[in-house]
Motif scaffolding. Structure first.
Motif, mmCIF file in Angstrom:
data_model
loop_
_atom_site.group_PDB
_atom_site.id
_atom_site.type_symbol
_atom_site.label_atom_id
_atom_site.label_comp_id
_atom_site.label_asym_id
_atom_site.label_seq_id
_atom_site.Cartn_x
_atom_site.Cartn_y
_atom_site.Cartn_z
ATOM 1 N N TYR A 1 -2.213 4.850 -8.333
ATOM 2 C CA TYR A 1 -2.186 4.616 -6.883
ATOM 3 C C TYR A 1 -1.056 5.457 -6.317
ATOM 4 C CZ TYR A 1 -4.473 0.651 -8.993
ATOM 5 O OH TYR A 1 -5.284 -0.115 -9.783
ATOM 6 N N MET A 2 -1.408 6.429 -5.523
ATOM 7 C CA MET A 2 -0.342 7.306 -5.022
ATOM 8 C C MET A 2 -0.694 7.868 -3.662
ATOM 9 S SD MET A 2 -0.789 10.714 -7.275
ATOM 10 C CE MET A 2 -2.358 11.482 -7.630
ATOM 11 N N THR A 3 0.370 8.218 -2.923
ATOM 12 C CA THR A 3 0.176 8.865 -1.626
ATOM 13 C C THR A 3 1.055 10.104 -1.567
ATOM 14 O OG1 THR A 3 -0.310 6.761 -0.569
ATOM 15 C CG2 THR A 3 0.338 8.575 0.874
ATOM 16 N N ILE B 1 -10.278 7.717 -1.715
ATOM 17 C CA ILE B 1 -9.230 8.488 -1.042
ATOM 18 C C ILE B 1 -9.116 8.036 0.412
ATOM 19 C CG2 ILE B 1 -8.675 10.832 -0.202
ATOM 20 C CD1 ILE B 1 -10.237 11.693 -2.906
ATOM 21 N N GLY C 1 -6.566 6.613 -5.081
ATOM 22 C CA GLY C 1 -6.617 5.519 -6.058
ATOM 23 C C GLY C 1 -7.627 5.861 -7.141
ATOM 24 N N ARG D 1 -11.055 3.105 3.051
ATOM 25 C CA ARG D 1 -11.624 3.640 4.301
ATOM 26 C C ARG D 1 -12.273 2.521 5.081
ATOM 27 N NH1 ARG D 1 -16.060 6.290 2.644
ATOM 28 N NH2 ARG D 1 -16.487 7.192 4.675
ATOM 29 N N SER E 1 0.861 -1.182 0.000
ATOM 30 C CA SER E 1 0.000 0.000 0.000
ATOM 31 C C SER E 1 0.898 1.233 0.000
ATOM 32 C CB SER E 1 -0.873 -0.027 1.266
ATOM 33 O OG SER E 1 -1.146 1.276 1.702
ATOM 34 N N THR E 2 0.624 2.167 -0.890
ATOM 35 C CA THR E 2 1.478 3.368 -0.938
ATOM 36 C C THR E 2 1.333 4.176 0.354
ATOM 37 O OG1 THR E 2 -0.267 4.529 -2.146
ATOM 38 C CG2 THR E 2 1.531 3.594 -3.449
ATOM 39 N N ASP F 1 -15.594 10.119 -2.183
ATOM 40 C CA ASP F 1 -15.497 9.224 -3.335
ATOM 41 C C ASP F 1 -15.865 9.998 -4.592
ATOM 42 O OD1 ASP F 1 -14.791 7.030 -1.861
ATOM 43 O OD2 ASP F 1 -16.840 6.267 -1.667
HETATM 44 C C1 BTN Z 1 -11.702 3.955 -0.341
HETATM 45 O O1 BTN Z 1 -12.275 3.929 -1.429
HETATM 46 O O2 BTN Z 1 -12.203 3.486 0.670
HETATM 47 C C2 BTN Z 1 -10.340 4.595 -0.263
HETATM 48 C C3 BTN Z 1 -9.381 3.963 -1.221
HETATM 49 C C4 BTN Z 1 -8.008 4.585 -1.182
HETATM 50 C C5 BTN Z 1 -7.062 3.875 -2.110
HETATM 51 C C6 BTN Z 1 -5.732 4.532 -2.206
HETATM 52 S S1 BTN Z 1 -4.735 3.821 -3.462
HETATM 53 C C7 BTN Z 1 -3.350 4.650 -2.885
HETATM 54 C C8 BTN Z 1 -3.413 4.614 -1.375
HETATM 55 N N1 BTN Z 1 -2.851 3.379 -0.876
HETATM 56 C C9 BTN Z 1 -3.744 2.627 -0.265
HETATM 57 O O3 BTN Z 1 -3.518 1.509 0.260
HETATM 58 N N2 BTN Z 1 -4.941 3.215 -0.278
HETATM 59 C C10 BTN Z 1 -4.883 4.482 -0.940
#
Ligand code: BTN
Length: 321
Positions: A135-137, A190, A209, A122, A95-96, A179
């Motif tokens: 996919y980024m943080t 997010i 994402g 979430r 996971s980023t 979302d």
């Molecule tokens: C959601 O829809 O509940 C939130 C999803 C968030 C996904 C992004 S992808 C990049 C970052 N790394 C993760 O593990 N999650 C977020």
């Protein structure tokens, strides 16, 4: 933003020169600039292509054309061009957000993955993140944020992504809190995490994402979409950079002006506010009219004339206004 020193290799420089050139750039010119033979230039370009970068070779020289592949170097180049000072980390990870939290720097950066092996959503949910998506943080050190700002940063990020998707001519909407939806299907999620000290937010990790070219499991196709399924072809590197550029500007503005500055923009793109929704409130399923946001960013629901606040959880639209 603070610029972190990071070393630039000869390949990076050659790629930046090719990408900077509107037309083609010859092997001769590159060889002279770096004092290497044309054969050596050719070998470096072969390596650059190996990163998945689309460089076309013609009789007159080389030309870069952004395509749907994603590479760290392209993102670095585009960020530099847009004057967005973020260090780029790029790897296949679980996971980023997890990886970003382990990076020990006070500077701002982005961690990008071509895919994630255990993407997180979430409410402790899994987020399917196969090859082809974004996919980024973003790791960001705010100057002036309080704990009470956290939810509004989530709303802000949803707004930044939604506005970028609108720029691609998509009818994108934000479902509270963050979302992003197209034609009633989710295209972006997010996940914001933060490091807090007493009253202050020291660091935020904003995980984004976006479904682009990634395949969606059959059982989710009724509720999830991708840009590709919506008929949009986009360079993932360009999308990443556009979102980051917009978001970093918005974060700086937020620290000065707070969420009210963005409220009208958020409300305009909300597919929740003004609609009848189904929500789980204090363990009970309710039908309510979503009437607005509280000061904290909570969702104000009108139930039998009484206003109740939803702080966290899922809501579902019951009408399609
Ligand atoms: C959601 O829809 O509940 C939130 C999803 C968030 C996904 C992004 S992808 C990049 C970052 N790394 C993760 O593990 N999650 C977020």
């Amino acid at each position: 933003m603070i610029r972190e020193n990071f070393s630039i290799s000869l390949e990076d420089n050659i790629f930046f020169d090719i990408a900077d050139r509107e037309g083609v750039i010859s092997g001769n010119e590159l060889g002279e600039k770096y004092n290497i033979s044309r054969i050596a230039v050719f070998k470096h370009i072969k390596k650059i292509k190996g990163f998945g970068i689309n460089i076309i070779s013609t009789k007159k020289g080389y030309k870069y054309i952004a395509d749907k592949n994603l590479s760290k170097l392209e993102v670095q180049y585009m960020l530099k061009n847009e004057k967005v000072d973020l260090q780029v980390f790029y790897d296949i990870v679980d996971s980023t957000n997890n990886s970003a939290k382990k990076i020990d720097t006070k500077n701002d950066f982005v961690f990008i993955a071509p895919y994630q092996t255990k993407g997180r959503g979430r409410l402790e949910r899994e987020f399917v993140a196969t090859e082809g998506g974004v996919y980024m943080t973003l790791g960001y050190s705010p100057q002036n944020l309080n704990i009470s700002d956290s939810l509004k940063l989530v709303l802000l990020t949803g707004l930044a992504v939604c506005e970028e998707l609108k720029n691609l001519n998509l009818d994108a909407k934000i479902k509270w809190p963050n979302d992003v939806y197209i034609s009633g299907k989710k295209v972006c999620g997010i996940l914001l995490e933060s490091v807090l000290s007493l009253e202050k937010v020291e660091r935020i990790y904003i995980g984004i994402g976006i479904n682009v070219l990634n395949s969606i499991p059959q059982h989710l196709l009724d509720i999830v979409t991708t840009l590709n399924l919506e008929g949009i072809e986009v360079s993932r590197a360009q999308l990443i950079v556009n979102v980051l550029k917009r978001l970093t500007v918005m974060l700086q503005e937020y620290e000065k002006s707070k969420f009210n500055f963005f409220l009208d923009r958020y409300l305009k793109l909300s597919c929740t506010i003004g609609n009848v929704v189904k929500a789980n409130l204090d363990g009970k399923e309710v039908h309510a009219l979503a009437v607005g946001l509280s000061e904290e960013g909570y969702l104000n629901l009108s139930i039998d004339g009484e206003i109740k606040q939803m702080i966290v959880g899922d809501i579902f639209n019951l009408d399609k206004k």
